[in-house]
Each structure stands twice: as structure tokens, then as C-alpha cells.
Design a protein around this motif. Structure first.
Motif, mmCIF file in Angstrom:
data_model
loop_
_atom_site.group_PDB
_atom_site.id
_atom_site.type_symbol
_atom_site.label_atom_id
_atom_site.label_comp_id
_atom_site.label_asym_id
_atom_site.label_seq_id
_atom_site.Cartn_x
_atom_site.Cartn_y
_atom_site.Cartn_z
ATOM 1 N N THR A 93 0.840 -1.194 0.000
ATOM 2 C CA THR A 93 0.000 0.000 0.000
ATOM 3 C C THR A 93 0.874 1.243 0.000
ATOM 4 N N ARG A 94 0.354 2.306 -0.610
ATOM 5 C CA ARG A 94 1.070 3.581 -0.673
ATOM 6 C C ARG A 94 0.048 4.698 -0.651
ATOM 7 N N LEU A 95 0.264 5.704 0.192
ATOM 8 C CA LEU A 95 -0.674 6.810 0.292
ATOM 9 C C LEU A 95 -0.725 7.589 -1.018
ATOM 10 N N MET A 96 -1.933 7.792 -1.536
ATOM 11 C CA MET A 96 -2.114 8.594 -2.741
ATOM 12 C C MET A 96 -2.397 10.047 -2.364
ATOM 13 N N THR A 97 -3.377 10.265 -1.478
ATOM 14 C CA THR A 97 -3.716 11.621 -1.067
ATOM 15 C C THR A 97 -4.543 11.580 0.212
ATOM 16 N N PRO A 98 -4.393 12.599 1.066
ATOM 17 C CA PRO A 98 -5.317 12.738 2.189
ATOM 18 C C PRO A 98 -6.568 13.494 1.745
ATOM 19 N N THR A 99 -7.647 13.363 2.493
ATOM 20 C CA THR A 99 -8.868 14.125 2.240
ATOM 21 C C THR A 99 -9.335 14.703 3.577
ATOM 22 N N PRO A 100 -10.125 15.784 3.533
ATOM 23 C CA PRO A 100 -10.510 16.449 4.790
ATOM 24 C C PRO A 100 -11.587 15.732 5.590
ATOM 25 N N ALA A 101 -12.169 14.664 5.028
ATOM 26 C CA ALA A 101 -13.248 13.940 5.704
ATOM 27 C C ALA A 101 -13.261 12.514 5.156
ATOM 28 N N PRO A 102 -14.058 11.613 5.741
ATOM 29 C CA PRO A 102 -14.125 10.253 5.201
ATOM 30 C C PRO A 102 -14.395 10.248 3.702
ATOM 31 N N VAL A 103 -13.770 9.317 2.997
ATOM 32 C CA VAL A 103 -13.906 9.245 1.545
ATOM 33 C C VAL A 103 -15.258 8.633 1.200
ATOM 34 N N ARG A 104 -16.028 9.342 0.372
ATOM 35 C CA ARG A 104 -17.351 8.865 -0.036
ATOM 36 C C ARG A 104 -17.280 8.067 -1.328
ATOM 37 N N SER A 105 -16.512 8.530 -2.293
ATOM 38 C CA SER A 105 -16.453 7.829 -3.579
ATOM 39 C C SER A 105 -15.133 8.119 -4.272
ATOM 40 N N ILE A 106 -14.751 7.204 -5.160
ATOM 41 C CA ILE A 106 -13.598 7.381 -6.038
ATOM 42 C C ILE A 106 -14.048 7.000 -7.444
ATOM 43 N N ARG A 107 -13.838 7.894 -8.390
ATOM 44 C CA ARG A 107 -14.164 7.617 -9.781
ATOM 45 C C ARG A 107 -12.897 7.747 -10.626
ATOM 46 N N VAL A 108 -12.726 6.851 -11.590
ATOM 47 C CA VAL A 108 -11.551 6.843 -12.459
ATOM 48 C C VAL A 108 -12.010 7.034 -13.900
ATOM 49 N N SER A 109 -11.304 7.864 -14.662
ATOM 50 C CA SER A 109 -11.660 8.088 -16.065
ATOM 51 C C SER A 109 -11.430 6.829 -16.883
ATOM 52 N N ALA A 110 -12.126 6.738 -18.018
ATOM 53 C CA ALA A 110 -12.049 5.536 -18.852
ATOM 54 C C ALA A 110 -10.631 5.277 -19.349
ATOM 55 N N ASP A 111 -9.822 6.320 -19.535
ATOM 56 C CA ASP A 111 -8.448 6.109 -19.990
ATOM 57 C C ASP A 111 -7.506 5.762 -18.840
ATOM 58 N N GLY A 112 -8.035 5.744 -17.625
ATOM 59 C CA GLY A 112 -7.245 5.350 -16.471
ATOM 60 C C GLY A 112 -6.267 6.389 -15.970
#
Length: 352
Positions: A93-112
């Protein structure tokens, strides 16, 4: 809102709403004879290999959102406001980014190449994964989670009037609200931008499409002809998969407006399908059922794999791009009804 509270709210909606047909598509042929003479009652079994993926430890919190990248890595968001890269091959595992509150969703573009992270307080961070400088903005938390265009240049969100954000310039434009169907409309819960620039928003009543070049043009709502309780687009926005209140998953072709396939995946007293998706080049569908996960062949309507997760319910099923694999996130509920633990799994075909 936790997954449990969301399901409770949806149950209230189920009780209040009449179980009606969608708009624009006739009702499905429930478990009609499968294509090419396939016998739907004696499905061919193609077992998957199920591997549990170690989640970030320490003070990361439980997993609250997941997404897959085309290079085989998973993105995992946590209740303590962090997003991690997770390598299923070795559990690193490797930290990608912090967020200011619990993470609700992650979406990735079709080209990745781009990921959009939404936290519970409405903070959105859009990251081009080849660069380090993100684009940050804030939306009303009730308006998410949103979606990305294929190249990651646009972020689309909105419960009833989708808003398009140009990630590079920050410019926003709001698309006109579509006419409200008889019986009202629930909030949109998935969004897509097609390769030719059409914007789509999916709700339980069906899919709406806008042409940004002519945003006032009103098209037909494309529904599933079913008692839908969840809906999700495929990668390019050409198909929508609906989970229903009576144990079906229904795949609708948004180009033709016709039901491509449907399958009964849950039977019994509690059959609401909260999560379903297409994967494996859109040839297979997976649904989280009250007892586990079911994978089925879209064209032949054959169940190819089933698996139960005792003590857990399936919170999310998702496609791993450019593969025939599927990731599954399960959640354990505590005595009070709140989620107390989560697990992440990779399901890969063991043969074929």
C-alpha cells in the motif's frame, strides 16, 4: 452517510414508491430462453479464484470506497480520510492523497489517467495520476458522487440538474433539468460522458442524455422497465446496469434504448440488489445480493459463479479495466447497524 443508512433510506423509498415500470423500454422477458439454446436452469460453472486484498493498517480506518486502475492497482478510500494505492499482487500500500473527511467515492476516467475523490464534506480532488498537482473544489455533498469524462478533463455531478466542471479551467455549466416523469424522480446516482461528448445521468427512473451543443433538446428517458433500486454505467456510458427490488439485474443498451439482457440473481424474502456492474469487456455482469455475489454471462444469461460472504454484505462490485477480473468490497455491520469492518477481494477467472 454510511452505506447502512443509505440502504435504510432506500428501503423507505421502496415502501413509499409504487413498483412501476421504467420509461422508454418495455418490460423485460424475465428469464426468457437464453441465447443460442443455452439452458438457463443448468448453468455452466467457471469458478473464479477469490483473493483477499490486505487493506491499509494502522490508523487508516475502514475502507469506504474503491476503484480499479488499468495497471492492476486498486484505489482504496478510508473512513479516516485517506486514499491509498493498493497492489493486489503483493498487498503493498502507498498513500495517494489525504482528504478532509471520510472518503465517499472514487471515480476513475475511462483512460485510467485521472481519479476524482469525493469526501463526505463535499470536497472534490481531481488528480491526473501522471502529475502531482491536483484540482480541488467543493460541491454540495448531496450532489455527488459524480463522474469523469473519458479523458478526465470534465467532472459531472448533480442530483437533478447535472453540472459540468472543466477540470483545467474551473469553468462550470449547468444543464437544464429534464421534465419530471409521472410519480416524481429520485436523485441521479451515476454520471457519464460518452466518447462523442454526450452527458448522461442515471437515476432509478432511467437515464437522461444531454447534448452540450444543444442542451435544451429533450430526449426520451431510457428506463429498464423494472423496479430499479440501483443503476451504474459501463466504462464508456453506452450501457446501464440496473439492480432491482425483486432480485433482478437488467442491462440496457443506451444506443438503441432496448433491454439487452436480464437475470434473476436473488430469490427469497429480501431481494433488493444494491450494487451491480458490467465487467470483462461488458460480457459479464456482477451483482451484490443479500447473501453474496453472483456473476453471470450477459448474452447467455448463465450464472457462472456465486459466492457467499457470511457475516458481511456486499457494498460494492467493480470492474478491473482491461481484464476479466472483478473487485468486491464487503462490509460487516455491528449490533447498532453501523459498519464496523470492511474487506476487499479480487475475483479472477481460474480458467477460460
Amino acid at each position: 452517510m454510511s452505506g447502512v443508512r443509505a440502504r435504510v433510506l432506500a428501503l423507505v423509498l421502496v415502501c413509499l414508491a409504487a413498483v412501476g415500470a421504467g420509461i422508454g423500454v418495455g418490460r423485460w422477458q424475465s428469464d426468457a430462453p437464453a441465447a443460442d439454446g443455452a439452458d438457463d436452469q443448468t448453468p455452466a460453472r467457471a469458478p473464479y479464484t477469490l483473493t483477499e486484498i490486505p487493506l491499509p493498517g494502522g490508523d487508516a480506518g475502514r475502507a469506504t470506497a474503491s476503484a480499479a486502475l488499468g495497471n492492476g492497482l486498486l484505489l482504496v478510500g478510508t473512513s479516516n480520510g485517506r486514499v491509498y494505492y493498493v497492489d493486489p499482487a503483493n498487498g503493498a500500500t502507498r498513500l495517494m492523497t489525504p482528504t478532509p473527511a471520510p472518503v465517499r467515492s472514487i471515480r476513475v476516467s475511462a483512460d485510467g489517467g485521472t481519479a476524482a475523490v469525493l469526501s463526505e464534506d463535499g470536497a472534490v480532488r481531481v488528480m491526473n495520476l501522471s502529475r502531482t498537482t491536483p484540482t480541488d473544489f467543493t460541491i454540495d455533498p448531496l450532489e455527488g458522487p459524480g463522474g469523469l469524462s473519458p479523458d478526465g478533463g470534465l467532472f459531472v455531478y448533480g442530483s437533478f440538474e447535472p453540472t459540468v466542471v472543466d477540470v483545467t479551467t474551473g469553468r462550470t455549466s449547468t444543464l437544464p433539468e429534464k421534465p419530471i416523469p409521472d410519480g416524481g424522480r429520485t436523485a441521479y446516482e451515476d454520471w457519464a460522458v460518452t466518447g462523442d461528448g454526450l452527458v448522461r445521468a442515471a437515476g432509478l427512473e432511467g437515464v437522461e442524455t444531454w447534448d452540450p451543443a444543444d442542451p435544451d433538446r429533450v430526449g426520451e428517458t431510457i428506463g429498464c422497465g423494472c423496479a430499479s433500486r440501483s443503476v451504474r454505467f459501463n466504462g464508456d456510458g453506452s450501457l446501464a446496469t440496473f439492480g432491482t427490488a425483486d432480485g433482478h439485474t437488467v442491462v440496457v443498451d443506451l444506443t438503441t434504448g432496448r433491454v439487452r439482457s436480464d437475470k434473476t440473481v436473488a430469490v427469497g424474502d429480501f431481494t433488493i440488489i444494491w450494487t451491480a456492474t458490467l465487467f470483462g469487456d461488458d460480457r459479464r455482469a456482477a451483482a451484490g445480493t443479500p447473501s453474496g455475489v453472483v456473476v453471470w454471462d450477459v448474452e447467455g444469461r448463465r450464472v457462472v459463479w456465486e459466492h457467499a460472504f457470511p457475516g458481511h454484505h456486499v457494498e460494492q462490485v467493480g470492474a478491473v479495466p482491461h481484464s476479466k477480473a472483478l473487485f468486491i468490497r464487503t462490509v460487516q455491520d455491528g449490533d447498532s447497524g453501523d459498519a464496523v469492518g470492511s474487506r476487499l477481494w479480487l475475483a479472477s477467472p481460474s480458467s477460460g
